[in-house]
Design a protein around this motif. Structure first.
Motif, mmCIF file in Angstrom:
data_model
loop_
_atom_site.group_PDB
_atom_site.id
_atom_site.type_symbol
_atom_site.label_atom_id
_atom_site.label_comp_id
_atom_site.label_asym_id
_atom_site.label_seq_id
_atom_site.Cartn_x
_atom_site.Cartn_y
_atom_site.Cartn_z
ATOM 1 N N ILE A 30 0.866 -1.178 0.000
ATOM 2 C CA ILE A 30 0.000 0.000 0.000
ATOM 3 C C ILE A 30 0.901 1.225 0.000
ATOM 4 O O ILE A 30 1.768 1.365 0.862
ATOM 5 C CB ILE A 30 -0.949 0.024 1.209
ATOM 6 C CG1 ILE A 30 -1.990 -1.094 1.094
ATOM 7 C CG2 ILE A 30 -1.643 1.375 1.321
ATOM 8 C CD1 ILE A 30 -2.919 -1.200 2.285
ATOM 9 N N ASN A 31 0.685 2.119 -0.938
ATOM 10 C CA ASN A 31 1.538 3.296 -1.069
ATOM 11 C C ASN A 31 0.927 4.555 -0.473
ATOM 12 O O ASN A 31 1.639 5.435 0.001
ATOM 13 C CB ASN A 31 1.832 3.560 -2.547
ATOM 14 C CG ASN A 31 2.626 2.443 -3.165
ATOM 15 O OD1 ASN A 31 3.634 2.018 -2.606
ATOM 16 N ND2 ASN A 31 2.175 1.938 -4.304
ATOM 17 N N VAL A 32 -0.392 4.648 -0.550
ATOM 18 C CA VAL A 32 -1.091 5.838 -0.084
ATOM 19 C C VAL A 32 -2.373 5.402 0.601
ATOM 20 O O VAL A 32 -3.058 4.485 0.130
ATOM 21 C CB VAL A 32 -1.444 6.792 -1.252
ATOM 22 C CG1 VAL A 32 -2.202 8.013 -0.752
ATOM 23 C CG2 VAL A 32 -0.192 7.205 -2.013
ATOM 24 N N MET A 33 -2.684 6.055 1.698
ATOM 25 C CA MET A 33 -3.991 5.880 2.331
ATOM 26 C C MET A 33 -4.597 7.259 2.539
ATOM 27 O O MET A 33 -3.871 8.253 2.726
ATOM 28 C CB MET A 33 -3.878 5.148 3.660
ATOM 29 C CG MET A 33 -3.446 3.703 3.508
ATOM 30 S SD MET A 33 -3.483 2.775 5.062
ATOM 31 C CE MET A 33 -5.269 2.507 5.259
ATOM 32 N N GLY A 34 -5.891 7.306 2.486
ATOM 33 C CA GLY A 34 -6.501 8.627 2.619
ATOM 34 C C GLY A 34 -7.974 8.573 2.921
ATOM 35 O O GLY A 34 -8.556 7.501 3.114
#
Length: 113
Positions: A30-34
Motif C-alpha cells: 500500500i503506497n497511499v492511504m486517505g
C-alpha cells in the motif's frame, strides 16, 4: 485489501471527531492511504491522503483544521477533524492505493449548526 472505518457521528459546529480506518488482507505494498467524503447530491472529493513516506496532502477546505496520520505499517490511518463546520457533513470513505484503489464502506459525519 479490506478497509473498515470507525469514528463517525454527530457533533456540533466547532467540535472535533477522530476517524480511523483499519486495513486488513494483503496490505503490503500500500503506497497511499486517505480519506474522501461525499455529501448528498455532490461528487466524492478528496479530504486528505498520506504516503508511505509520510507526506500528507490536504484539500484546501480542510487545511489547518484536519490532520491525517498513519502507523508505520500502513495498517491504520487516522483523520483528526477539529473546528468542524456544517459543510463538513458527509459520508467519509477510507481509501488505500496499491496499484488500484480500494474503498471501505463510509462512515457518516454530521455537523450541526
Amino acid at each position: 485489501v479490506q478497509l473498515q472505518a470507525f469514528g463517525g457521528g454527530l457533533v456540533q459546529a466547532g467540535g472535533s471527531l477522530r476517524l480511523s480506518c483499519a486495513a486488513s488482507g494483503s496490505i503490503s505494498g500500500i503506497n497511499v492511504m486517505g480519506w474522501y467524503r461525499q455529501a448528498p447530491g455532490k461528487q466524492r472529493e478528496l479530504v486528505a491522503d498520506i504516503s508511505r513516506g509520510g507526506t500528507a496532502n490536504y484539500a484546501h477546505y480542510v487545511k489547518g483544521r484536519f490532520t491525517i496520520s498513519r502507523d508505520s505499517a500502513m495498517k491504520t490511518v487516522y483523520l483528526q477533524m477539529n473546528s468542524l463546520k456544517p459543510e463538513d457533513t458527509a459520508v467519509y470513505f477510507c481509501n488505500a492505493v496499491k496499484l488500484i484503489s480500494y474503498w471501505g464502506k463510509g462512515t457518516q459525519v454530521t455537523v450541526s449548526s
